[in-house]
Design a protein around this motif. Structure first.
Motif, PDB file in Angstrom:
ATOM      1  N   GLY A  68       0.705  -0.939  -0.005  1.00  0.00           N
ATOM      2  CA  GLY A  68      -0.198  -0.207  -0.364  1.00  0.00           C
ATOM      3  C   GLY A  68       0.226   1.398   0.089  1.00  0.00           C
ATOM      4  N   PHE A  69       1.990   1.461   0.292  1.00  0.00           N
ATOM      5  CA  PHE A  69       2.951   2.337   0.741  1.00  0.00           C
ATOM      6  C   PHE A  69       3.483   2.577  -0.164  1.00  0.00           C
ATOM      7  CE2 PHE A  69       7.227   3.978   1.220  1.00  0.00           C
ATOM      8  CZ  PHE A  69       6.827   5.313   1.708  1.00  0.00           C
ATOM      9  N   ALA A  70       3.769   1.629  -1.076  1.00  0.00           N
ATOM     10  CA  ALA A  70       4.729   1.436  -2.349  1.00  0.00           C
ATOM     11  C   ALA A  70       4.291   2.243  -3.685  1.00  0.00           C
ATOM     12  CB  ALA A  70       5.268   0.602  -2.587  1.00  0.00           C
ATOM     13  N   VAL A  71       2.945   1.267  -3.673  1.00  0.00           N
ATOM     14  CA  VAL A  71       2.509   1.731  -4.394  1.00  0.00           C
ATOM     15  C   VAL A  71       1.090   2.561  -4.398  1.00  0.00           C
ATOM     16  CG1 VAL A  71      -0.133   0.137  -6.120  1.00  0.00           C
ATOM     17  CG2 VAL A  71       2.206  -1.252  -5.186  1.00  0.00           C
ATOM     18  N   ASN A  75       2.818   5.540  -8.984  1.00  0.00           N
ATOM     19  CA  ASN A  75       2.330   4.255 -10.333  1.00  0.00           C
ATOM     20  C   ASN A  75       1.527   5.270 -11.828  1.00  0.00           C
ATOM     21  OD1 ASN A  75       3.360   3.224  -7.248  1.00  0.00           O
ATOM     22  ND2 ASN A  75       3.706   1.462  -8.670  1.00  0.00           N
ATOM     23  N   VAL A  76       0.681   5.798 -11.284  1.00  0.00           N
ATOM     24  CA  VAL A  76      -0.593   6.386 -12.194  1.00  0.00           C
ATOM     25  C   VAL A  76      -0.386   7.114 -12.710  1.00  0.00           C
ATOM     26  CG1 VAL A  76      -3.137   6.494 -12.171  1.00  0.00           C
ATOM     27  CG2 VAL A  76      -2.755   4.877 -10.586  1.00  0.00           C
ATOM     28  N   TRP A  77      -0.034   8.406 -12.036  1.00  0.00           N
ATOM     29  CA  TRP A  77       0.701   9.765 -12.990  1.00  0.00           C
ATOM     30  C   TRP A  77       1.983   9.383 -13.664  1.00  0.00           C
ATOM     31  CZ3 TRP A  77      -1.010  13.900  -8.485  1.00  0.00           C
ATOM     32  CH2 TRP A  77       0.285  13.787  -7.927  1.00  0.00           C
ATOM     33  N   ARG A  78       2.738   9.109 -12.923  1.00  0.00           N
ATOM     34  CA  ARG A  78       3.783   9.342 -13.615  1.00  0.00           C
ATOM     35  C   ARG A  78       4.711   8.743 -14.529  1.00  0.00           C
ATOM     36  NH1 ARG A  78       8.219  12.935 -12.400  1.00  0.00           N
ATOM     37  NH2 ARG A  78      10.094  11.598 -12.383  1.00  0.00           N
ATOM     38  N   PHE A  79       4.847   7.206 -13.737  1.00  0.00           N
ATOM     39  CA  PHE A  79       5.499   6.445 -14.553  1.00  0.00           C
ATOM     40  C   PHE A  79       4.933   6.141 -15.718  1.00  0.00           C
ATOM     41  CE2 PHE A  79       5.554   1.453 -17.246  1.00  0.00           C
ATOM     42  CZ  PHE A  79       6.433   1.602 -16.686  1.00  0.00           C
ATOM     43  N   PRO A  80       3.849   6.116 -16.730  1.00  0.00           N
ATOM     44  CA  PRO A  80       2.887   5.734 -18.113  1.00  0.00           C
ATOM     45  C   PRO A  80       3.765   7.242 -18.696  1.00  0.00           C
ATOM     46  CG  PRO A  80       1.092   5.363 -16.550  1.00  0.00           C
ATOM     47  CD  PRO A  80       2.691   5.673 -15.740  1.00  0.00           C
ATOM     48  N   TYR A  81       3.844   8.205 -17.633  1.00  0.00           N
ATOM     49  CA  TYR A  81       3.931   9.038 -18.665  1.00  0.00           C
ATOM     50  C   TYR A  81       5.787   9.575 -19.142  1.00  0.00           C
ATOM     51  CZ  TYR A  81       5.162  14.272 -20.378  1.00  0.00           C
ATOM     52  OH  TYR A  81       5.362  15.650 -21.001  1.00  0.00           O
ATOM     53  N   LEU A  82       6.306   9.038 -18.432  1.00  0.00           N
ATOM     54  CA  LEU A  82       8.252   8.999 -18.333  1.00  0.00           C
ATOM     55  C   LEU A  82       7.872   7.845 -19.234  1.00  0.00           C
ATOM     56  CD1 LEU A  82       9.351   8.561 -14.406  1.00  0.00           C
ATOM     57  CD2 LEU A  82       9.117  10.505 -16.036  1.00  0.00           C
ATOM     58  N   ILE A 362     -11.894   7.118  -5.493  1.00  0.00           N
ATOM     59  CA  ILE A 362     -11.643   6.499  -4.454  1.00  0.00           C
ATOM     60  C   ILE A 362     -10.855   5.644  -4.743  1.00  0.00           C
ATOM     61  CG2 ILE A 362     -12.517   4.512  -3.629  1.00  0.00           C
ATOM     62  CD1 ILE A 362     -15.441   5.309  -3.110  1.00  0.00           C
ATOM     63  N   MET A 363     -10.243   5.131  -6.280  1.00  0.00           N
ATOM     64  CA  MET A 363      -8.812   4.529  -5.732  1.00  0.00           C
ATOM     65  C   MET A 363      -8.062   5.590  -5.598  1.00  0.00           C
ATOM     66  SD  MET A 363      -7.373   3.484  -9.587  1.00  0.00           S
ATOM     67  CE  MET A 363      -6.748   5.315  -9.963  1.00  0.00           C
ATOM     68  N   LEU A 364      -7.741   6.771  -5.991  1.00  0.00           N
ATOM     69  CA  LEU A 364      -6.797   8.068  -5.754  1.00  0.00           C
ATOM     70  C   LEU A 364      -6.647   7.559  -4.162  1.00  0.00           C
ATOM     71  CD1 LEU A 364      -7.360  10.808  -8.103  1.00  0.00           C
ATOM     72  CD2 LEU A 364      -5.805   8.580  -8.804  1.00  0.00           C
ATOM     73  N   LEU A 365      -8.394   8.188  -3.493  1.00  0.00           N
ATOM     74  CA  LEU A 365      -8.174   8.513  -2.174  1.00  0.00           C
ATOM     75  C   LEU A 365      -7.103   7.234  -1.348  1.00  0.00           C
ATOM     76  CD1 LEU A 365     -11.804   9.816  -1.048  1.00  0.00           C
ATOM     77  CD2 LEU A 365      -9.269  10.372  -0.792  1.00  0.00           C
ATOM     78  N   THR A 366      -7.892   6.147  -1.998  1.00  0.00           N
ATOM     79  CA  THR A 366      -6.370   4.894  -1.511  1.00  0.00           C
ATOM     80  C   THR A 366      -4.797   4.543  -1.213  1.00  0.00           C
ATOM     81  OG1 THR A 366      -7.650   3.225  -3.510  1.00  0.00           O
ATOM     82  CG2 THR A 366      -9.114   3.641  -1.718  1.00  0.00           C
ATOM     83  N   LEU A 367      -5.072   4.928  -2.457  1.00  0.00           N
ATOM     84  CA  LEU A 367      -3.941   4.843  -2.974  1.00  0.00           C
ATOM     85  C   LEU A 367      -2.709   6.168  -2.282  1.00  0.00           C
ATOM     86  CD1 LEU A 367      -3.757   4.679  -7.297  1.00  0.00           C
ATOM     87  CD2 LEU A 367      -2.984   3.276  -5.496  1.00  0.00           C
ATOM     88  N   GLY A 368      -3.119   7.216  -2.227  1.00  0.00           N
ATOM     89  CA  GLY A 368      -2.862   8.228  -1.364  1.00  0.00           C
ATOM     90  C   GLY A 368      -3.188   7.421   0.509  1.00  0.00           C
ATOM     91  N   ILE A 369      -3.184   7.883   0.833  1.00  0.00           N
ATOM     92  CA  ILE A 369      -3.944   7.331   2.118  1.00  0.00           C
ATOM     93  C   ILE A 369      -3.621   6.427   3.039  1.00  0.00           C
ATOM     94  CG2 ILE A 369      -5.698   6.612   3.899  1.00  0.00           C
ATOM     95  CD1 ILE A 369      -6.085   9.058   3.761  1.00  0.00           C
TER      96      ILE A 369
END
Length: 566
Positions: A68-71, A75-82, A362-369
């Protein structure tokens, strides 16, 4: 105690009181202590002569916490663009290479370090006291990240509440926050844009104006020197985030060259090595837990998640490019622009858009929290292990840390708050986190010693790390990190947000923030050498020798002064 489980656990050598000698590993005598482990409500408590330290009640709790910390949002907003920006498949070559020569080895190192020593990021350096400053460095970095990371979670919460309507508010232009230049997406195509700008940079779509004018109110600020007051709507969302963090934490674990720099930075941000979180989480593991398997499993899951998120993101970007008859490069972007403008706009065009928007945020919230909790736990565990009175008042200390991050985060929810957030994001955990991991690798591999570290791992799991891991720890990873740290400093330029160029003084503030964490390493080393009595050589000997072996220094037997192979 009724319903309690009892078992026998072996503690590391320096934790033990003399009970019975035991010949192990044909190296030296070790001692073990029979201790009582009681389990209640899923949490185990280990009675030692020093204190009671809780451990994860179930292995899955630890794994999910680390994953949960690592993901996280990266993973969503940086890796694909890089991947897209740096040549697609070509980017995967340095990414995978750095994963194997630095990411996984250091991930494994931190898990083993925390699990064996049962300490947080600062006190774990009793293995080599002169390096304790790096523990404070990673704790401060984790704290700095919390200042702005929680704001991004608050944005997600604001979007979630805004999604609870029959029509998403960023679908059309007929809203109070829209400017006279607002243009609805169906009227925007390659011909409309011409050569002026890419679609991702066009700021007058309903989705872009909702983000910048309704959420950020950036149009009411002239720059970082014109912040204004915190916005009450975002402040309420931030308060809710803070309450979630507090009630989740207060009881503890119970509840081209540039291509290469991007790849290296992404590895450490994505896996989370260097933030002190892995050390903190692993310190609550059972002594004989197989942290090698955990390192391989969790780092692999994290990277696979990045790959799958890339498929999802680019399917949306391809859809957007098709809708507006532009090239995919015109809609490709990263960071907040991707998850708060491009993705919400795409969702608004789908049947059942409200449902999909709710699920997405909700997905963004869980990833961030999850990631924010990990960072806060690194701070709380690291400092409370070092200062015992904080551990005795964990609830109050947790509240102080979380509330402190809330107060600083208020600067990021003002009209010019996005500029503060951009500054913190660029400097709080950029070069400084790479520097922290570099010093950590040097401290463990060259001063404590790879051979000694490997023996510790053997005591826990019954086998020594292979030559591949030992070579990475001692030579490959430190050399790689040194190159990346130097490259990140040399290639750093003026900070900007879209077309706004930050004033020179703000870049100086940024580097001051970065240095404020990195300077703990030399300052603490100097402090340690000054407070230790004896000749200079004796001071060095005590400073680089594990605390439980200081009696050997008195005898003139300093292990670290001897040349040893990995």
């Amino acid at each position: 105690m009724l319903g309690a489980k009892m078992n026998i656990q072996v503690l590391p050598e320096h934790k033990l009181s003399s009970v019975a000698p035991l010949k192990q590993f044909n190296v030296e005598k070790k001692e073990v202590e029979l201790i009582l482990v009681k389990e209640q409500n899923g949490v185990q408590y280990t009675n030692t002569s020093d204190e009671v330290r809780e451990t994860w009640g179930k292995k899955i709790d630890f794994l999910l916490s680390v994953i949960g910390f690592a993901v996280d949002l990266a993973n969503v907003w940086r890796f694909p663009y890089l991947c897209y920006k740096n040549g697609g498949g070509a980017f995967l070559i340095p990414y995978v290479l750095f994963l194997f020569i630095a990411g996984m080895p250091l991930f494994y190192m931190e898990l083993a370090l925390g699990q064996y020593n049962k300490e947080g990021a600062a006190t774990v350096w009793k293995i080599c006291p002169i390096f304790k400053g790096v523990g404070y460095t990673v704790i401060i970095i984790a704290l700095y990240v919390g200042f702005y990371y929680n704001v991004i979670i608050a944005w997600s919460l604001y979007y979630l509440f805004s999604s609870l309507t029959s029509e998403l508010p960023w679908h059309k232009c007929n809203n109070p926050w829209n400017s006279p230049n607002c243009t609805e997406p169906q009227h925007i195509n390659g011909t409309f844009l011409g050569n002026r700008t890419s679609y991702a940079k066009y700021k007058n779509t309903p989705a872009a104006e909702f983000y910048e004018r309704e959420v950020l109110h950036i149009h009411e600020s002239k720059g970082i020197n014109d912040l204004g007051l915190p916005r009450w709507e975002l402040a309420l969302c931030l308060i809710l985030v803070v309450f979630i963090l507090f009630f989740s934490l207060w009881k503890g674990v119970k509840s081209s060259g540039k291509v290469w720099i991007d790849a290296a930075t992404q590895i450490f941000f994505s896996l989370g090595a260097g933030f002190g979180v892995l050390i903190a989480f692993a310190s609550y593991n059972k002594f004989d837990n197989n942290c090698y398997r955990d390192a391989i499993l969790t780092s692999t899951i994290n990277c696979i998640t990045s790959f799958f998120s890339g498929f999802a993101i680019f399917s949306v970007l391809g859809y957007m490019a098709h809708q507006h008859q532009v090239n995919i490069k015109d809609v490709a972007t990263e960071g907040a622009g991707l998850v708060f403008i491009i993705y919400p706009e795409a969702i608004s065009t789908l049947p059942g858009s409200t449902f999909f928007a709710i699920v997405f945020f909700i997905m963004l919230l869980t990833l961030g929290i999850d990631s924010s909790m990990g960072g806060m736990e690194a701070v709380i565990t690291g400092l409370s292990d070092d200062f015992k009175f904080l551990k005795r008042h964990r609830k109050l200390f947790t509240f102080t840390v979380v509330f402190g991050t809330f107060l600083i985060a208020l600067l990021c929810i003002t009209n010019g708050g996005i500029f503060v957030l951009t500054l913190l994001d660029a400097y709080a955990a950029g070069t400084s986190i790479l520097f922290g991991v570099l010093i950590e690798a040097i401290g463990v591999s060259w001063f404590y010693g790879v051979d000694r570290f490997s023996e510790d791992i053997e005591r826990m799991m019954g086998f020594k790390p292979g030559i591949y891991w030992r070579l990475c720890w001692k030579f490959v990873s430190p050399a790689f990190l040194l190159v990346v740290v130097i490259a990140s400093i040399v290639t750093s330029g003026d900070l900007r947000y879209d077309n706004y160029i930050f004033p020179r003084w703000s870049n100086m503030v940024g580097w001051s923030i970065a240095l404020s964490s990195m300077l703990f390493v030399p300052i603490y080393a100097i402090y340690k050498l000054l407070i230790i009595p004896g000749t200079f050589k004796e001071r060095i000997a005590y400073a680089i020798t594990p605390e439980h072996e200081h009696h050997l220094v008195t005898e003139g037997n300093v292990r670290q002064f001897k040349v040893r192979q990995c």
